[in-house]
Each structure stands twice: as structure tokens, then as C-alpha cells.
Scaffold this active site. Structure first.
Site, PDB file in Angstrom:
ATOM      1  N   TYR A 154      -3.664  10.973   1.638  1.00 50.87           N
ATOM      2  CA  TYR A 154      -4.189  10.729   0.338  1.00 50.87           C
ATOM      3  C   TYR A 154      -4.223  12.369  -0.656  1.00 50.87           C
ATOM      4  CZ  TYR A 154      -5.818   6.035   0.893  1.00 50.87           C
ATOM      5  OH  TYR A 154      -5.882   4.738   0.863  1.00 50.87           O
ATOM      6  N   HIS A 204      -4.983  -7.683  -0.455  1.00 55.86           N
ATOM      7  CA  HIS A 204      -4.106  -6.557   0.016  1.00 55.86           C
ATOM      8  C   HIS A 204      -3.329  -6.408   1.130  1.00 55.86           C
ATOM      9  CE1 HIS A 204      -3.261  -2.374  -0.705  1.00 55.86           C
ATOM     10  NE2 HIS A 204      -3.673  -2.123   0.623  1.00 55.86           N
ATOM     11  N   ASP A 253       0.970  -1.250   0.004  1.00 56.40           N
ATOM     12  CA  ASP A 253       0.020  -0.015   0.019  1.00 56.40           C
ATOM     13  C   ASP A 253       0.952   1.318   0.157  1.00 56.40           C
ATOM     14  OD1 ASP A 253      -2.020   2.123   1.521  1.00 56.40           O
ATOM     15  OD2 ASP A 253      -3.091   0.532   0.510  1.00 56.40           O
TER      16      ASP A 253
END
Lengths: 468, 494
Positions: free
Chosen positions: B413, B469, B267
Site C-alpha cells: 500500500y 470484490h 485488486d
């Protein structure tokens, strides 16, 4: 921030759009769809029941408790206004106001100032305001169906209703306003099964008007109200005498192509003075769409996840809504520490609107309109592609979230009578500028009436532009 | 607002500048302009051809150009206090205080007693997000079965520390291996992502720090919290993107006495690890990633064109995970709403998630289940009982809750995807030996040849037919096995 993210999103949407090219609609609108529990289908209650908004003491106590005990938010980064979202420096002030100064009982009385009712349409109790003033003998009473959007409510119309319904001797008509609450919003029931998108809601409202005894009526809409109104005008053209909108948009492929073309060569497509409102490629519009449409993206895909979250935090709900109202009102509010929220609205107004979500606990179900409408099923209905001959008049505020020139609008609204461009105003036009809004709608109705009186045949010829 | 300048040889805007266009004459004007334009273009074939070749050349250069490594300031200050240079490494403990527990239980009660909780549609599984029934189960466990005192003991089973790097207190877990004279101890930096935390590595850590046969080395693990996450301090001004986080993490390792080390990341941890390997290649002995992607424009274009032209060739063995393009696009469109919102309005959604544990729980649970296996969307339970026990999931959520760090964690983000430096290093290759671990349901996967454009010494890759993930969290054994395998290859590579 075009960049990778924007490119990927644009590619996704383009491929989605291209992949959904069907000549035959895969789905059809069911005029008798039932949205309530199966067991109620056969006890069809057609009564129209008076309704009163009540702010129960228990609800108020719980709300104030949550507001007064909210968890302290993290402070914003240095030098930031609303660029990262709602600036938490102003959160405490707002929540304190809501808990301690917002006069619940007074506001409840205010919200009940217009006569309201509930009636069951296709299994859903639909809440609506129905109101007019005493007219002169020579005046025709004309019904106006006025539609709100998200995160709005019928509250958006409270200041404009007196002007919309005002009785002027020199006019040959007086307006009766019918302002319903969208299904899943406010005090209207929510569907108990999937499928209630904007076109299906259009059917519900057409049936509502029939229930109220109107064979023909005018429609006004902004935000979702604009899309639903456009859908009603498309699906029920014989019912709609005229369509007025403050978010005129054609969603036809022709309009999309013209928009892309107009980004490269504006002047055939749009008045050069307004070109930057439609230019998708310069970065300005594209960036605004990316930075402002995150809420739409998540509500269209995970409404229930977000709903669980938002139902438990009134402070969170307030921050979420006010951030949207801020940037939706003026784009430059993005750079203000207080989001400019107090500039054009009173706090009572905005909290009234939020209460229409909090009190009836309709937040989650209101999100679902995005999931139900922004999907392949809705696209496959093909209703947005179909032009409508219903006479249409639009008003375009300077800070409205999207703009299309008359050339584009006429790909959908073949009898676009005229458009008005104003150099002020935002997305929540009725709430922000109630008198200007009402006057524009009344002028529109007068124009529609003239058009019908002259035989009602249009050849798409545009009347001279109104620039106010 | 700036308009892009166009390199066209004919500018239609200039042509009709002298004509005043009225909107009532739109359609005929449109036809005239278009006609003239078409005529001129048809006469200029040669110029058109040359122009096309020139454009292709420009695109080629843009896609393959290797920019210079940007100048790096390893001393950028991020904290409030620019004067303290505290280099102490201070022991730290996770605390679940009585006050915290009372508060959260009161908040649980508020939600539990709420009238009219909205029910999700029947028979729609998780297609509208977390289903209310599944959430009720999860929430019920949180109230009645999650034992705060036991869990905090568990979270403290490893030693925690804080140390100040560039003005920010950085939290990390550090675990030394079980002593064995014959085995070399090598440092391994484990980097988590969002919505993860150091908790993701708890089951893998014993496996990484225990010597095993066939291997002459064992790991000393350093697992930090990213700045703004959990107990790591957040910056007070904008700009802390993954590039800057890479510098902080590298400085952390130096603070702990490591001038050379291995990195493992998934990630955001992949992005940060990749940046460290690119900016400080002499310090990174090897880079293991379970999120193997190349974010360059060339890779994106190859993926898109490959999907349209010849998926099985361009997919190079993993075409079932990269294509069909349409399915992938739909998937990304449907699953990136959270990222879109967080990359643009992190503080707004942060307020919601800070104020309510239910909000935080629902939001994070959604991502854990869908990222672990996106087909969970079609399961009524969303797979919540299949991959992780509830305590594991709640440990991770509690770390965000007690630290009040969800808002600052979301800002990564915006800083990264809305920042101007997202892809600065994508076209700068690194010769640091690299290994790629691909679990079946990982969200983005690129084949080896594409990875090699960036990681020139990609020594190998492992493709597993299961898993998602959160590799370390879901498959600690497979994860650890692969890290050992990779580092052995790194050590043999000279």
C-alpha cells in the site's frame, strides 16, 4: 504524496461538508442524556467516592507474559527511520523494558500521588484527580478543569500539576486542578450506547463541575480536550471564566475559507513567519495530514475492529501509541530510527500513560470518541459554528499538529485575549514542557481575572502578540 | 518546504511586500489588498480570457497526454544476496507445524481467558467495525472446529513451488490441466490482491483446468503469491511497487518457460496485470480483470463531472454502481481507513497484526465481509455465515499467519499509493485484448468506454447482478465461466 489518494479524500470531505449544510441543527444536545445501563437510571448515585489505581498482580503477570512472548516483528526496510511507522528494531528493547524494568508497584504508588475520585454523571462513573495546595489567606481558590486527549490521559499532567497548583504570594489566586478522565478512557466508564461524542462529553463535564460544587471555572484543553473545552465554552458560556488551549482551532466555515484563501495569499491571514504552519496547498501541511491521519481515519470508521486487535497485543498497542507520540512531538522524528522517543520523555512516563489504557482495558472504547465525534450527527449540532464570547488564550508550539492565526481563531473565539507562539514544543505540551505550560496557564488565568475585573467586555481587539 | 509557483498575472504577495503587516491590523489590510486585486482583475478582461483558454489547453494536454513508456530494468535485484542466480524451480509444501499449532492455541487461550472483553454496542450491526458477537462466533470456530491437519492437507492439494526471481524467492501454485489430446493447453497467470492469497483460486482451479464442451482450450494455472505475501520473499529495501511486481511476475512466467500467456487479476492483481499488459504487450495474449478500472486523471475527472452533470449518460449502463456521487464519496470515506493507515504506517499496524492471531483475524474478516457486500455493515452477523464457510476464510488468514507476512504485505500500500509512480502507466494505452468482469458489489467500476481509453481492445464485459470484490473466492463458477468466455474471445481476435 498528494496524488490520486489525496485528491479523492479531499473531494470526499469537501462534498461531505457541502452536503451537510443545514441551517437548522438536525440534532440537539440532551442535557440529561443517560449513558449508562437503563436499569441504573433511577438509582442515581451522586456520591463522590475516593479512588485508587491498582495494578493487580494477575494483570501484571498476564502483561509480562504477553510482552516476553511477543511474536518477532518483521525488520524494517533498509535506510528507514519511522517513515513506514514504528521501527521494529526498537520494539524488543521497549517491550523488554516494560516487562522487566518498568517498576509496576512503584509506578502504581506514583500514579496515586494525587487524590483521585469517582462520581457518577449521567450513568457514567467518571474518574478524576482533584488537587490543590495550601493557599494564603488572601488568595482566591480558582477551579481549573484540565482536559486530556487521545492517546493521552491524566498522566500527561502529573509533572505540571505541582506548578499549576503552586502557591505564589504575589498572586491573588491559587489553582485547584480538576483533571477528569474522558468517558471511555482510563478508569472512566464508557457509554453503553452510541452517541457520546465530543459535545455530549462537554455536557458530562459541565455536570461534573456542578457535582463538585463549582458554578464557574476555568478550562484548559489539548487534543480532544481542546475540542471538548471549546464545546463547554460554547454551550455553557456563563460557567466558563476563561478557556486556555494548546490546540486552538476554529472549525467554522469562515475559518476553513480563510485557511484556503490564506494558502494562496498568506499575509492578510497569518503572520508570514508562521505561514507555513497553515498553508494547505503547498503540499507540506496537506502531506502531513495524509501521512499522519491514518489512525484517525480508521478509528473514526472501524473502532471495534481495531479495538479487538489492539486489546490482544500490548506490544502492538505500544508501537501504535509511541509512533503517534513520536511524530506528534517533533515532525523530524519521522526520520529517526528510534523515533526520537527518548529525547523529551522518560520511558516510565510513556509507559504510565500506556498502562492507563492497558490496565483498565479501555482501548476499544477510547477509539470510539473518533467515531462518535467525526460524524454527521456531530456536524449537524452546529456547535462548532457558534462563536463563544468566553475569554480565550492560546499557546502554539512549533510542532503542534495544526495552527491557526489569531484572525482565524477569532471567527470562533470572539474574545481572544492573546496568543503565544513558541519556537519549540510539540503536541503533548504539558508532558513535554510542564513548567512552561504551567506558567502559560497561570498567566492566562491572571489575564482572565483582569479581564473580568475590568467589566469583561471585549470587542475582539487583540492584545500585542506574545512571542516567547 | 517548497511553495508551488503560481501562474497568476498579478502576484498579491509582491504588491504588499513593502508593507509590514501587523496582526493587529489584519482586517483592514485584508480589505485594501482584496480591493486592489479586484480592481486590477476587472480591467484585464482580455488577458483573463486568454489566460483561461490557455489553462484549459494545459489541462486538456495533461489529461490526454500519452507519456513514453518508461525505461524498464528487468534485472533489478531485490534480495539480500545480489550474487546468487539460482534458476531452479523447487517444490514446496505448506506446513502447519506442531510448534505453530501449539503457539497459536496458546495465543487463543490468552484471548479467550482475557477478563473484560469489550462488547460492541447493541443494534449497531457492523457500523463500528467487526461486531464483538460475530467475532466471537468466528473465533470460536477457529479454536474448536478448524482442523489444522485437514486444512493443511487441503492447501497442499495443488503443487507448490519456489523459484528465485531477481533475488526474491517467489512462491506459486502450478496446476496442469487434465490431459486431453484434442484440447490446447494455454497458460493462465492468476494474480491475487490484499488481503487475499492464492487460496482465493482454490475452488476455481479445478474448473479452469478441466476441459469443457464448446471450448478447444483449457488452462494451465500459475497462481503466485505477490512478493511480501505468504510464502513469497519480501524485499529488504523500499521501492517494490506494483510496477516492479509486474516485472517480477513477467520474469516468473519466463522462468517457467512461457513467452506468451493470459493474465487474470483482481485488486492489486488487476494493477499488476494491467502493468504487465502495458509494459510487455507482445507477451500477453489477453488480460481478464474482475476489477475493471481506469486510474487515469481523465477517468477520475469524468467520473466526478459525470456525476454532477449527467450520471445516466456517463454511467453508460452501470450508473447504479458508480453514482450517486455523494453516496459513493461517503462509502469511500467510510471504508478507506484501513488503506489510509496502511499506506502511511504499514509497519506500525503490522506489529499489531503480527503479534496476535485475533488481531489479524478481526482485521482481515472486516475487509472480507465489507468488500464482498458493503450492505453487510447493516447485518448483525456482518454476513459471515452467508458467503464463505469459516474454513475458507480461516485458510486465507492462516496463510498470512504461518508465513508471518502481514507486515510485508501491507507495505504494498505504501509503495503503491504513497509512491511516486502510482499513475505513470495510467495514460499509456495497451492493445492487449482485454475483458472486464463486473460483480455487483465490486468497489470501483468503470464503464466500457472509459476502460477503452486504456484498454483499446476491450473485447467485451460481463455484468453480474450479484457478487463482490473476491470474484474467484465467492463465485468460482461464474468466475471460471467468464475467464473461459474471455479467452475464447481473445483467441478469436486477430
Amino acid at each position: 504524496m498528494g496524488g490520486l489518494f489525496g485528491l479523492v479524500i479531499t473531494s470526499c470531505l469537501t462534498i461531505e461538508l457541502l452536503a451537510s449544510q443545514n441551517t437548522e441543527p438536525a440534532y440537539k444536545l440532551d442535557p440529561n442524556a443517560w449513558w449508562g445501563p437503563e436499569c441504573t437510571k433511577y438509582h442515581n448515585d451522586t456520591s463522590i467516592r475516593p479512588f485508587e489505581i491498582v495494578f493487580h498482580d494477575k494483570m501484571i503477570a498476564d502483561l509480562r507474559y504477553r510482552l516476553n512472548n511477543h511474536r518477532k516483528p518483521v525488520p524494517p526496510l533498509e535506510g528507514i527511520g519511522f517513515e513506514y511507522g514504528f521501527n521494529s528494531n526498537i520494539l524488543d528493547g521497549w517491550l523488554r523494558f516494560w516487562a522487566e524494568e518498568y517498576p509496576f508497584k512503584e509506578r502504581e504508588i506514583f500514579l496515586n500521588k494525587y487524590p483521585q475520585y469517582v462520581t457518577n454523571i449521567q450513568g457514567l462513573d467518571i474518574h478524576f484527580i482533584k488537587y490543590r495546595q495550601k493557599a494564603y489567606a488572601h488568595q482566591e481558590i480558582v477551579p481549573l478543569l484540565i482536559l486530556h486527549g487521545w492517546p493521552g490521559s491524566v498522566r500527561e499532567f502529573y509533572e505540571t500539576i505541582p506548578h499549576l497548583t503552586s502557591v505564589n504570594k504575589s498572586r491573588d489566586f491559587a489553582v485547584e486542578v480538576i483533571a477528569p478522565t474522558l468517558p471511555g478512557f482510563g478508569y472512566s466508564d464508557a457509554a453503553v450506547r452510541p452517541g457520546l461524542g465530543m459535545h455530549e462529553i462537554a455536557v458530562v463535564f459541565s455536570n461534573l463541575m456542578k457535582r463538585l460544587g463549582y458554578k464557574k471555572y476555568y478550562v484548559q484543553g489539548g487534543d480532544w480536550g481542546a475540542f471538548i473545552g471549546s464545546s463547554i465554552a460554547t454551550s455553557f458560556p456563563n460557567e466558563v471564566l476563561g478557556y486556555h488551549t494548546n490546540l486552538g482551532l476554529s472549525l467554522t466555515q469562515k475559518a476553513l475559507s480563510l485557511t484556503l484563501f490564506g494558502s494562496l495569499f498568506p499575509s492578510p491571514v497569518v503572520d508570514p513567519a508562521l505561514a507555513d504552519r497553515t498553508d494547505l496547498l503547498s503540499g507540506h501541511i496537506r502531506d502531513a495530514m495524509i501521512t499522519e491521519f491514518g489512525y484517525m481515519h480508521i478509528q473514526a470508521t472501524k473502532p471495534d475492529t481495531l479495538g479487538i486487535a489492539m486489546t490482544d497485543s500490548p506490544g502492538g498497542l505500544l508501537a501504535y501509541f509511541l509512533q503517534l507520540i513520536s511524530t506528534g512531538t517533533r515532525s523530524y522524528f519521522l526520520n529517526l530510527e528510534d523515533g526520537g522517543i527518548d529525547k523529551y520523555y522518560t520511558r516510565d512516563q510513556l509507559l504510565d500513560n500506556i498502562m492507563m489504557y492497558w490496565a483498565p482495558k479501555s482501548i476499544t472504547t477510547s477509539f470510539r470518541i473518533y467515531a462518535e465525534s467525526l460524524n454527521r450527527r456531530t456536524l449537524a449540532l452546529g456547535i462548532s459554528e457558534i462563536p463563544t464570547p468566553v475569554p480565550t488564550i492560546t499557546i502554539h508550539a512549533s510542532d503542534e499538529i495544526a495552527y491557526q492565526s489569531p484572525l482565524l481563531l477569532r471567527t470562533k473565539f470572539t474574545n481572544l485575549l492573546y496568543t503565544t507562539n513558541i519556537d519549540t514544543g510539540g503536541h503533548f505540551l504539558a508532558l513535554e514542557m510542564p513548567i512552561l505550560f504551567a506558567n502559560d496557564v497561570l498567566n492566562a488565568i491572571a489575564e482572565f481575572r483582569n479581564w473580568h475585573a475590568k467589566g469583561g467586555h471585549g470587542n475582539g481587539e487583540l492584545l500585542p502578540n506574545n512571542n516567547g | 518546504m517548497s511553495k508551488k509557483t503560481k501562474n497568476k498575472s498579478v502576484n498579491v504577495n509582491n504588491l504588499d511586500k513593502n508593507e509590514k503587516s501587523k496582526t493587529t491590523k489584519d482586517s483592514s489590510k485584508f480589505k485594501i489588498v482584496f480591493g486592489v486585486f479586484a480592481k486590477i482583475i476587472s480591467y484585464l478582461f482580455v488577458i483573463k480570457a486568454l489566460f483561461t483558454i490557455y489553462c484549459i489547453y494545459l489541462v486538456y494536454v495533461s489529461l490526454t497526454n500519452v507519456p513514453d513508456l518508461p525505461k524498464v530494468d528487468v534485472n533489478v535485484r531485490w534480495g539480500v544476496d545480489n550474487n546468487t542466480h539460482d534458476t531452479r524451480i523447487r517444490p514446496y509444501r505448506v506446513i502447519f507445524s506442531d510448534a505453530m499449532e501449539s503457539e497459536i492455541r496458546a495465543l487463543f487461550e490468552d484471548y479467550r481467558l482475557m477478563e473484560r472483553k469489550i462488547k460492541s454496542f447493541k443494534n449497531t450491526a457492523w457500523t463500528y467495525g467487526v461486531h464483538s458477537d460475530a467475532f466471537a462466533q468466528f473465533f470460536s470456530h477457529w479454536i474448536f472446529k478448524y482442523k489444522f491437519r485437514e486444512r493443511v492437507k487441503f492447501l497442499n492439494k495443488y503443487d507448490h513451488f519456489l523459484t528465485n526471481i531477481q533475488g526474491l524467492d517467489i512462491h506459486f501454485v502450478r496446476v496442469k490441466p487434465k490431459a486431453d489430446k484434442n484440447v490446447k493447453v494455454v497458460p493462465l497467470l492468476l494474480l491475487h490482491g490484499w488481503p487475499g492469497s492464492v487460496r482465493e483460486f482454490y475452488e476455481a482451479i479445478p474448473l479452469l483446468t478441466t476441459p469443457r464442451p464448446d471450448y478447444d482450450f483449457v488452462f494451465e494455472v500459475i497462481a503466485p503469491s505477490l512478493p511480501g505475501f505468504v510464502f513469497s520473499e519480501a524485499p529488504t529495501r523500499p521501492g517494490l511497487d506494483t510496477y516492479e511486481m509486474a516485472i517480477i511476475m513477467r520474469n516468473l512466467m519466463r522462468r517457467l518457460g512461457y513467452t506468451q500467456y493470459y493474465i487474470q487479476g483482481g485488486d492489486f492483481g488487476h494493477m499488476i496485470g494491467s502493468h504487465i499488459a502495458t509494459i510487455f504487450p507482445s507477451e500477453v495474449l489477453g488480460f481478464h480483470t474482475n476489477f475493471p478500472v481506469n486510474t487515469s486523471k481523465l477517468s477520475l475527472l469524468t467520473w466526478l463531472l459525470g456525476g454532477l452533470l449527467w450520471p445516466s449518460y456517463f454511467g453508460n449502463g452501470i450508473e447504479d454502481r458508480m453514482y450517486p456521487l455523494k453516496d459513493k464519496m461517503e462509502f469511500y470515506l467510510e471504508e478507506t481507513g484501513y488503506s489510509h493507515l496502511q499506506s502511511t504506517k504499514p509497519d506500525t499496524i503490522g506489529i499489531v497484526l503480527t503479534d496476535s492471531p485475533v488481531a489479524l483475524g478481526s482485521y482481515i474478516l472486516d475487509r472480507f465481509m465489507i468488500f464482498t457486500n458493503h450492505t453487510n455493515k447493516f447485518e448483525d452477523e456482518g454476513g459471515i455465515d452467508k458467503y464463505y464457510d469459516f474454513d475458507k476464510l480461516l485458510d486465507n488468514i492462516m496463510l498470512y499467519w504461518v508465513s508471518g507476512s502481514i507486515t510485508t504485505s501491507l507495505r504494498i500500500y505504501k509503495e503503491t499509493f504513497a509512491g511516486s509512480r502510482l499513475n505513470n502507466l495510467a495514460q499509456v494505452p495497451t492493445s492487449v485484448p482485454t475483458w472486464a468482469l463486473r460483480l455487483k458489489y465490486e468497489l470501483f467500476q468503470h464503464p466500457d468506454y472509459m476502460l477503452r481509453w486504456k484498454y483499446t481492445n476491450l473485447l467485451g464485459s460481463t455484468n453480474l447482478d450479484y457478487g463482490g470484490h473476491f470474484a474467484a473466492f465467492e463465485r468460482p463458477k461464474d468466475f471460471s465461466d467468464d475467464v473461459f468466455k474471455a479467452v475464447k474471445a481473445f483467441r478469436n481476435f486477430k
